[in-house]
Design an enzyme around this catalytic site. Structure first.
Site, PDB file in Angstrom:
ATOM      1  N   GLU A  44       4.666 -31.093 -23.054  1.00 53.30           N
ATOM      2  CA  GLU A  44       3.905 -31.450 -21.859  1.00 53.30           C
ATOM      3  C   GLU A  44       4.180 -32.866 -21.368  1.00 53.30           C
ATOM      4  O   GLU A  44       3.271 -33.689 -21.254  1.00 53.30           O
ATOM      5  CB  GLU A  44       2.418 -31.227 -22.119  1.00 53.30           C
ATOM      6  CG  GLU A  44       2.161 -29.749 -22.299  1.00 53.30           C
ATOM      7  CD  GLU A  44       0.702 -29.377 -22.448  1.00 53.30           C
ATOM      8  OE1 GLU A  44      -0.017 -30.089 -23.160  1.00 53.30           O
ATOM      9  OE2 GLU A  44       0.294 -28.363 -21.865  1.00 53.30           O
ATOM     10  N   GLU A  72       3.295 -21.422 -26.954  1.00 55.49           N
ATOM     11  CA  GLU A  72       1.855 -21.342 -27.222  1.00 55.49           C
ATOM     12  C   GLU A  72       1.323 -20.100 -26.534  1.00 55.49           C
ATOM     13  O   GLU A  72       1.672 -19.828 -25.385  1.00 55.49           O
ATOM     14  CB  GLU A  72       1.116 -22.577 -26.682  1.00 55.49           C
ATOM     15  CG  GLU A  72       1.520 -23.856 -27.381  1.00 55.49           C
ATOM     16  CD  GLU A  72       0.874 -25.114 -26.799  1.00 55.49           C
ATOM     17  OE1 GLU A  72      -0.231 -25.034 -26.244  1.00 55.49           O
ATOM     18  OE2 GLU A  72       1.508 -26.175 -26.908  1.00 55.49           O
TER      19      GLU A  72
HETATM   20  C1  GAL Z   1      -1.504 -26.862 -24.500  1.00 56.97           C
HETATM   21  C2  GAL Z   1      -1.020 -28.045 -25.281  1.00 56.97           C
HETATM   22  C3  GAL Z   1      -1.643 -28.137 -26.633  1.00 56.97           C
HETATM   23  C4  GAL Z   1      -3.127 -27.934 -26.526  1.00 56.97           C
HETATM   24  C5  GAL Z   1      -3.408 -26.621 -25.895  1.00 56.97           C
HETATM   25  C6  GAL Z   1      -4.870 -26.375 -25.699  1.00 56.97           C
HETATM   26  O1  GAL Z   1      -1.334 -27.060 -23.159  1.00 56.97           O
HETATM   27  O2  GAL Z   1       0.365 -28.030 -25.424  1.00 56.97           O
HETATM   28  O3  GAL Z   1      -1.348 -29.376 -27.189  1.00 56.97           O
HETATM   29  O4  GAL Z   1      -3.666 -28.933 -25.735  1.00 56.97           O
HETATM   30  O5  GAL Z   1      -2.847 -26.592 -24.623  1.00 56.97           O
HETATM   31  O6  GAL Z   1      -5.613 -26.450 -26.849  1.00 56.97           O
END
Ligand code: GAL
Length: 901
Positions: A398, A460
């Protein structure tokens, strides 16, 4: 401009190199150091003088974060920077820790080339030895080494650590800000093998080994009969390394003065036709994102805890880790090599907070930061390059996009062409080798899977915050379906709840932080104490490497990924419990067959008998039949008497079987889950607006003929819409059947939380037995880990201890349940329902902000539902899939209540 607000990442440190297990002498400087904390950075550096009297100072352990040891407090932010954004300047309030330690240089170090190595310091350290400055460095999760060859005899090392520095702009990861020397400090003699780079590839049964080193050295791998020299490529038959079969060979690289031990794994990562391959086979990444976290120690994670993480992952069918969002402690990567986990090693980089200024001045595209970016990548790759488990390099997280990221990729490709490059922020895939997304909804993942292109993965997905994540099975089915999809990594491994004297586990705001992101830091598959949450148990099911299914009368075993030898076990059960194997084939009624695939032999990560996969089959199903009864409602002075039930004149239940059991009322709300509150679903807002949390019940009519019929209208203040609810009580065996008819009065287009009745029970009926899905909780799109059987628990045991309290603990597909006191007195419920029992109301559950605020009331609340809204993953990502949406429709359901004595 000072070093801590300069773009330069360091001064005086040595060129980065691999972390090696070498024969060269080493001295650990871990232990108690002298420590003092100042509120600002610009304080006199009096303490660097070797004669300085630090007797008035306290001590602090190295490695540790000072806010975990009584100096200042932790601070949690997700995206926002906790200071004004004016790069490269840190704020004036800049907690600064001065550290001192005296040490005697062992005789064998004297006169040799000696280096001082820091494995991790957050966020900026300036270092002096015997009053002479060595330099400074940033890069919290990256090593730094100084040459200290002149050291002799007694020495004093002084280190000044600033919580904030220019580098803080590059370290905006979603986690606690935790300053300090949090990884080890060592002194090491340097021989001629300063750096070694192992290249070990695999193709068609043959491994090719080539070792590069900073000096010409002999290379030997006794098990393979290899004796060669650095620079020579040797090809021999080998077994390849994979996460499933992590075959390692011991190698030694030696000169006359130094020898280095290596664990070599042969494997080749490649991309063909849009598919990510390892050793020529498609790789299926069934992963999690792992931050380093320990509830007491923060990111200073003890080695036993790292082992615990690896074992827990392996035992829950997790085969891949993304080291979000920085290189982990190096010992963790040794464990990944050893036990077998595919790793995406991520650089220590995130600049997410620039999103609020439309990415203006984002370091990723500002030339002054180029050196820092490439330096971070270099320090990552050089340290970790010899780990077979690492199959992808990740540039960071990010940080939007920009030339500096492209430069990192270019440097990496040049230095290590053997591993593809990952970075989710390069949406156009200009400088990465795999396309990566986070939290893409199912439909989009499905579409991407069908499109041609470079390999795709979800770095993720399935945000494991609180109750959930829902929709796991559907995601993994897409991963299995499309060869282009290399897999995904659940966000995230563990809740970052810090142990706290008042709150039990703290999250953002609990330390009085002026700006913070609350419990968004508590979003893991493990609770802070590493107890698996229901989400991890579901993930284990979703990630099963073998799929068992029943086709007609046959058990089909589908091996999705290589597995160790398995043995199969079965049990059969009926509504009363587990049957003896002799009782097969199935008897009358509902009989269930459960087949479990367990490890046939001990594995390094689990003993023989450990369950890897299971399936359950229901050969016959008994429909629920309400038994006939002969009682009729009788008018009394106070109301009605009907079989075991006593009702007031409004037809409201007052007691049942002599126990104070109250009337059922319609319930449409639940204590919001984190996913209900999240932007992906916004259900909590909707439910609040509709007033589902404050429904009122108005009696319209009571009539007692053969049955007792109570008609109510349930509605929220301010709203015209409501529901007509009829509770009809009828005699059934020794008990009463309760039929609930619900009919919407007005339009209800929005989802509701649940469709249920709740009734109060005496507190002592806290022993619970049920036949249905268990042992854990299940909602429409969760509970993959639950099977049908007979389970026993207590009301307390049925609560899932989410760090921030929320809806939890529902048992699904229940056919019968008993709630009794320890003597067996109580109530039995038969039907087909979801079961929830608590010592507090939904309102209490919603109002509590930490587990220990939930205080048992005078009684119990029993909720019998015929539907819940899906859980989804709306706390970050999509809400529940449409098929798991619950709306208010005309519904009837029946349960039979029978007194137990
Ligand atoms: C993503 C990020 C993570 C965490 C997650 C939400 O956007 O990469 O570090 O913030 O969201 O828990």
């Amino acid at each position: 401009m000072s070093y801590y607000d300069d773009f330069a990442p360091h001064e005086g440190i040595r060129a980065p190199r691999a972390l090696l297990h070498t024969s060269a002498p080493r001295l650990s400087l871990d232990g108690d150091w002298r420590f003092r904390l100042s509120p600002v950075a610009d304080v006199p550096a009096d303490f660097v003088d070797p004669e300085f009297d630090d007797s008035a100072w306290g001590t602090l352990a190295v490695p540790a974060h000072w806010p975990r040891h009584g100096h200042g407090t932790p601070w949690y932010t997700n995206v926002v920077y906790p200071f004004p954004v004016d790069p490269p300047h840190p704020p004036e309030e800049n907690p600064t820790g001065d550290y001192r330690i005296g040490f005697d240089l062992p005789a064998e170090f004297t006169g040799r080339h000696v280096v001082l190595r820091f494995e991790g310091v957050e966020s900026c350290a300036r270092v002096w030895l015997n009053g002479t400055e060595l330099g400074f460095f940033t890069g919290s999760r990256l090593p730094a080494e100084f040459d200290v060859t002149p050291a002799r005899g007694r020495n004093v090392l002084a280190v000044r650590v600033h919580q904030w520095s220019a580098a803080s702009y590059l370290e905006d990861q979603d986690q606690w800000w935790l300053p300090g020397i949090f990884r080890s400090v060592t002194l090491e003699v340097r021989g001629d093998l300063d750096d070694v780079f192992v290249h070990a590839s695999y193709s068609d049964g043959q491994g090719t080994l080539l070792v590069d080193a900073s000096a010409r050295a002999a290379v030997s791998v006794p098990e393979l009969g290899i004796t060669a020299f650095t620079g020579d490529a040797v090809t021999v038959p080998v077994e390849p390394w994979s996460a499933e079969r992590p075959r390692l060979y011991d190698a030694v690289v030696a000169t006359d003065s130094e020898s280095v031990r290596l664990r070599v794994g042969f494997r080749t990562v490649s991309i063909a036709d849009g598919v990510l391959l390892v050793n020529g086979e498609p790789v299926a990444l069934r992963g999690v994102n792992r931050h380093e976290f320990h509830p007491d120690h923060g990111r200073a994670v003890p080695r036993e805890t790292m082992i615990e993480d690896v074992l827990l992952m392996k035992r829950h069918n997790v085969n891949a880790v993304r080291t979000s969002h920085y290189p982990p402690h190096p010992a963790f990567l040794d464990l990944c090599d050893e036990y077998g986990l595919w790793v995406i090693d991520e650089c220590d980089l995130e600049t997410h907070g620039f999103t609020f200024s439309g990415w203006e001045k984002n370091p990723s595209d500002v030339a002054e930061w180029r050196g820092s970016y490439v330096d971070r990548m270099r320090r990552t790759v050089e340290r970790d390059k010899n780990h077979p488990s690492i199959i992808l390099w990740s540039l960071g997280n990010e940080s939007h996009t920009g030339a500096n990221l492209a430069a990192m990729a270019e440097w990496t490709r040049e230095r290590d062409p053997s591993r593809p490059i990952h970075y989710e922020g390069d949406a156009a895939c200009e400088y990465v080798d795999v396309y990566s997304r986070m939290y893409a909804p199912h439909a989009e993942v499905d579409r991407i899977g069908q499109e041609p292109g470079i390999p795709f993965l979800q770095c993720e997905y399935a945000h494991a915050m609180g109750n959930g994540p829902g929709g796991l099975a559907e995601y993994v089915a897409l991963f299995d379906r499309h060869p282009r999809i290399a897999g995904g990594f659940v966000w995230e491994w563990i809740d970052h709840g810090l142990r706290h004297p008042v709150h039990e586990y703290a999250y953002g705001g609990d330390y009085g932080e002026p700006i913070h992101d609350g419990n968004f830091v508590v979003d893991g598959l493990l609770f802070p104490d590493r107890t698996p949450s229901p989400g991890l148990l579901d993930l284990k099911k979703a990630y099963e490497p073998v799929r068992l299914s029943f086709v007609d009368d046959r058990l089909v075993v589908d091996e999705l990924r290589p597995v160790p030898p398995l043995r199969f076990e079965w049990t059969a059960g009926d509504r009363s419990g587990v049957l003896d194997s002799a009782e097969l084939p199935p008897v009358d009624g509902e009989t269930w067959l459960t087949v479990r695939a367990v490890l046939a032999e001990d594995q390094p990560w689990a003993p023989a008998g450990h369950e890897v996969a299971w399936a359950q089959r229901r050969p016959s199903e008994a429909p629920f039949v309400v038994p006939a009864g002969i009682d009729r409602p009788q008018q009394t002075d106070h109301g009605f008497s009907f079989g075991p039930g006593e009702f007031d004149r409004f037809g409201r239940l007052r007691s049942f079987g002599g126990l104070a059991i109250g009337p059922p009322h319609l319930a449409l709300w639940r204590a919001p889950t984190d996913n209900d509150r999240g932007e992906g679903a916004r259900l909590h807002d909707t439910w609040q607006a509709l007033g589902l949390h404050r429904l009122t019940h108005r009696l319209d009519e009571v009539s007692a003929a053969g049955t007792l019929v109570v008609r109510e209208r349930t509605a929220a203040p301010a709203w015209q819409r409501g529901a007509r609810v009829t509770c009809e009580w009828a005699s059934a065996g020794d008990g009463l059947a309760l039929t609930v008819h619900v009919e919407p009065d007005g339009e209800w287009p929005e989802p509701i939380a649940k469709l249920a009745v709740t009734l109060p029970l005496p507190a002592e009926l806290d022993q619970v037995t049920w036949f249905g899905r268990g042992p854990g909780e299940a909602y429409p799109d969760t509970g993959l880990a639950t099977w049908v059987g007979r389970f026993e628990s207590t009301v307390d045991g049925m609560q899932t201890p989410y760090v921030r309290p929320q809806e939890n603990g529902r048992r699904a597909d229940v056919r019968w349940a008993t709630l009794t006191d320890t003597l067996g007195r109580g109530l039995r419920v038969d039907g087909q329902f979801g079961l929830t029992v608590r010592r507090w109301t939904d309102a209490d559950l919603a109002a509590a902000t930490h587990r220990n605020e939930l205080v048992p009331g005078d009684g119990l609340w029993l909720t019998i539902d015929v539907g819940h809204q899906g859980i989804g993953t709306g706390s970050c990502g999509p809400g529940a899939l449409p098929e798991y949406t619950l709306t208010l429709r005309k519904t009837s359901f029946t349960v039979v209540l029978t007194p137990l004595s």
